[in-house]
Design an enzyme around this catalytic site. Sequence first.
Site, mmCIF file in Angstrom:
data_model
loop_
_atom_site.group_PDB
_atom_site.id
_atom_site.type_symbol
_atom_site.label_atom_id
_atom_site.label_comp_id
_atom_site.label_asym_id
_atom_site.label_seq_id
_atom_site.Cartn_x
_atom_site.Cartn_y
_atom_site.Cartn_z
ATOM 1 C CG ASP A 276 -10.105 -0.233 -22.005
ATOM 2 O OD1 ASP A 276 -9.417 -0.895 -21.197
ATOM 3 O OD2 ASP A 276 -10.824 -0.752 -22.870
ATOM 4 C CG HIS A 324 -19.281 -11.736 -24.059
ATOM 5 N ND1 HIS A 324 -18.956 -12.605 -25.076
ATOM 6 C CD2 HIS A 324 -18.236 -10.887 -23.938
ATOM 7 C CE1 HIS A 324 -17.748 -12.281 -25.546
ATOM 8 N NE2 HIS A 324 -17.311 -11.256 -24.889
HETATM 9 C C1 LIG Z 1 -13.370 -7.862 -24.929
HETATM 10 S S1 LIG Z 1 -12.649 -6.293 -24.883
HETATM 11 C C2 LIG Z 1 -13.847 -5.317 -25.721
HETATM 12 C C3 LIG Z 1 -13.253 -4.089 -26.295
HETATM 13 C C4 LIG Z 1 -14.184 -3.246 -27.194
HETATM 14 N N1 LIG Z 1 -15.344 -2.790 -26.450
HETATM 15 C C5 LIG Z 1 -14.613 -4.012 -28.431
HETATM 16 O O1 LIG Z 1 -15.776 -3.959 -28.784
HETATM 17 O O2 LIG Z 1 -13.770 -4.636 -29.071
HETATM 18 C C6 LIG Z 1 -12.839 -5.836 -23.186
HETATM 19 C C7 LIG Z 1 -12.289 -4.468 -22.903
HETATM 20 O O3 LIG Z 1 -12.593 -4.141 -21.539
HETATM 21 C C8 LIG Z 1 -11.454 -3.542 -20.946
HETATM 22 N N2 LIG Z 1 -11.545 -3.721 -19.495
HETATM 23 C C9 LIG Z 1 -11.362 -4.845 -18.763
HETATM 24 N N3 LIG Z 1 -11.571 -4.607 -17.469
HETATM 25 C C10 LIG Z 1 -11.902 -3.294 -17.376
HETATM 26 C C11 LIG Z 1 -12.255 -2.458 -16.282
HETATM 27 N N4 LIG Z 1 -12.308 -2.947 -15.027
HETATM 28 N N5 LIG Z 1 -12.562 -1.183 -16.556
HETATM 29 C C12 LIG Z 1 -12.524 -0.697 -17.818
HETATM 30 N N6 LIG Z 1 -12.200 -1.435 -18.889
HETATM 31 C C13 LIG Z 1 -11.891 -2.726 -18.671
HETATM 32 C C14 LIG Z 1 -10.300 -4.237 -21.579
HETATM 33 O O4 LIG Z 1 -9.107 -3.499 -21.456
HETATM 34 C C15 LIG Z 1 -10.776 -4.380 -23.016
HETATM 35 O O5 LIG Z 1 -10.430 -3.267 -23.791
#
Ligand SMILES: C[S@@+](CC[C@H](N)C(=O)[O-])C[C@H]1O[C@@H](n2cnc3c(N)ncnc32)[C@H](O)[C@@H]1O
Length: 469
Positions: A276, A324
């Site tokens: 992350d 999504h």
């Molecule tokens: C909607 S959450 C989903 C988290 C987890 N996969 C779940 O099932 O609950 C989106 C995740 O993507 C991470 N995120 C957003 N942009 C990112 C990036 N450019 N690289 C890595 N992680 C990222 C956020 O910090 C967050 O933890």
Amino acid sequence: MAYLAQKIATETAALEACLKEANLPLPSFDVDADPDFAAKLPEAARRSRQEIVHATKELRDLTIGPRESVRWQVWGHLDVLALQTVNAFGLAKLFPVGETITLAELTARSKLDAVNLARLVRYAATNNIFREVSPGVIAHTAASRCIAEDEDMQAWIGFNTEDIFPASAHVLQALRTYPEAVHLTQTGFNFAFNTVDQEPMFVTFGKDPVRAKRMGRAMASLTGGEGYEVKHLVDGYDFAELDGREGTFVDVGGSHGFVCVDLAKKYKKMKFVVQDLPKTVETAPSPISEDGQVAERIRLQAHDFFTEQPEIGADVYFFRWIMHNYSTPYAIKLIKNLIPALKPGAKVLIMDHCLTEPGTQNPWDEKQIRSMDLIMLCLLNAQERTEQEFKDLFAAADEGFVFKGVIRPPGAKMGIIEAVWKPEEEAKEAAVAAPVEVEGVKAVLAEETEGAKVIPAEAEAVDNTAAKE
Ligand SMILES: C[S@@+](CC[C@H](N)C(=O)[O-])C[C@H]1O[C@@H](n2cnc3c(N)ncnc32)[C@H](O)[C@@H]1O
């Protein structure tokens, strides 16, 4: 109409009978009613409940009639306004559950004037949030109690009414200005909060810890809800073979790693990498699990998924609730970024809503999933996808992906979409590496030489047996 009424009567009787048999109380608006009664229902009662929800809406809409239905549908935002203000001004918390309060006293305890307080509370009461038990005297209901006591619910309402609601009110402006609706900085959210062409929503939240925390909490309360539990991955996809050979599972955008923790509790040999952004990784619990056997197999790694995948040669790359968040060009980029790290046979698993053809789901689920699809539009110009649309993503990323389809675990709201990277090459490598002694392997290799597609899971299973022998 009579048919619908009959159906409602039959299903209601069935639901009540089921509740009585299970010794569960009947649903009620009363302050002491169980706000989660539906989550405890046996399967048959669950189906009856869905039928009732659907049939009562149909009957209501029919009875109101098309023109009147349309006329009053546009006032739906006032339901949101009432929830927004009740929540933001903390009205439900201003008097104890089980007690009543006069509107005058509630006004004195609030930051609102008498007229606005009364009209907001009375509007909310039309949705069974509060009840006016006698003129000017307000009592709690089960719903207002939830708002008063459940901090996750407060976060859910706050995020939805203060972030998503303004964003949705600006989607029209966004679509008129940028009809292609692709970019993360040209959304309804950006127009609502004056960040057009400046920064995506996630960056805005990153600068505002209170809002970020509220969204995190709201998301946690949703993912804890019916149909979103991690168990649907843990029990819905068979990782036994991968576990057997101590394979590696990479959770891309895996937040604080709770998915891997649950998987590691069931699968005792697999290894896990949770990726992350640095800030998220830094704030993950340490140790990640109280269970040492689990914690020692989970590694956290700061990685921006818009850059090349650094974890080379893992067995599974997993994206839960990530795709999504992105429109098609971005989603393709995320998949392409994996390619330099992929070994033949590596799997890409996406866990997301997977839209079905209209009318093929129960209307309650269909409404929820289509609502989620529109929310993705409001916030990020993103979307939920059909199976075909997922297939198209992989095809656009690289022809080396073999799309396997979607698994829909029973009771889950999200599907598990699977693609494999060049499985034919993996089979060829296996043919070179493994002596052709086992009947099954011979058969698989024979098929391969004839150009038929090899099912990698089967080939691996046979390989394993050969290795053990
Ligand atoms: C909607 S959450 C989903 C988290 C987890 N996969 C779940 O099932 O609950 C989106 C995740 O993507 C991470 N995120 C957003 N942009 C990112 C990036 N450019 N690289 C890595 N992680 C990222 C956020 O910090 C967050 O933890």
